[in-house]
Design a protein around this motif. Structure first.
Motif: not given
Length: 250
Positions: A160-180
């Motif tokens: 995925e490109t810029q796939g959405e992730l949520i940290t334990h603290g609730g912050r949204l992150l988008r790594p460049d690429f993600l093999f989910r």
């Protein structure tokens, strides 16, 4: 050159440069509206141009260049693929570019549907150009971020490109690429990264935050030099990480 030969229109990579589109290489290129005559030190292409496909750029003293859509279509028809898609991704997105001595934010120059329409005006090489256009990704933020997934695509890897992730603290992150499925995040660092102490601090903090995402088990980082000059090493590293993540998950 254009003053001496008015039938020449700046095109291809030279036109992309004038539009402040990022490129892997720049060359003086023209399209000749009359009889194609090769000229020393430049590349001249043959082709018809509609009046709507030529723009006079006041910022370059009235230089006549192909419009953004025609320029990108020319690159997709001529190739190479990676160079064409670096230009397409750049034109489709906001980019920070140099204007004189200033760095400014340039807005997108076109849309995917407009590019598809520009391609349809020609038939020779159309299937290949359309296939390349399907690989365009406006979410890629730099030439290295465009080339990296192309290398992965060629190796049968499709993150995925810029796939959405949520940290334990609730912050949204988008790594460049993600093999989910495997929990592998991939970050690509540009040439200018870490130019300032604050940039470096933010980068380290971002890397650490990925480790706070439940879906991420491994985070990989590659420099632009690795993407361009050591793609086999990059792909092998990604493959090993995917295998390691699968074993850990199992």
């Amino acid at each position: 050159m254009q003053l001496a030969a008015p039938e020449l229109v700046v095109s291809h990579r030279a036109a992309a440069w004038a539009w402040r589109i990022e490129l892997l290489s720049v060359e003086a290129e023209f399209t000749d509206l009359g009889r194609v005559r090769q000229r020393k030190g430049v590349r001249v292409h043959r082709g018809a141009l509609g009046a709507e496909e030529v723009v006079e750029m006041a910022s370059f003293g009235g230089l006549r260049v192909t419009g953004a859509d025609r320029t990108l279509a020319d690159l997709l028809f001529c190739g190479p693929r990676d160079e064409a898609l670096v230009a397409v991704d750049s034109a489709l997105s906001y980019r920070t570019v140099t204007v004189g001595e200033r760095r400014v934010r340039r807005a997108p120059l076109t849309r995917l549907d407009a590019l598809a329409a520009a391609l349809s005006s020609r038939s020779r090489g159309l299937d290949r150009a359309r296939a390349w256009l399907t690989l365009a990704d406006p979410a890629c933020g730099s030439p290295a971020e465009t080339v990296a997934p192309l290398r992965m695509h060629d190796a049968g890897l499709h993150p995925e490109t810029q796939g959405e992730l949520i940290t334990h603290g609730g912050r949204l992150l988008r790594p460049d690429f993600l093999f989910r499925a495997q929990g592998v995040a991939v970050e690509i660092e540009g040439y200018a990264y870490h130019g300032r102490r604050e940039d470096h601090r933010r980068d380290v903090a971002r890397f650490n935050e990925f480790q706070q995402c439940a879906e991420v088990r491994i985070t990989l980082r590659f420099t632009a030099e690795e993407v361009f000059h050591s793609p086999t090493t990059m792909i092998n590293t990604v493959r090993r990480a995917l295998g390691t993540a699968d074993r850990r998950w199992a």
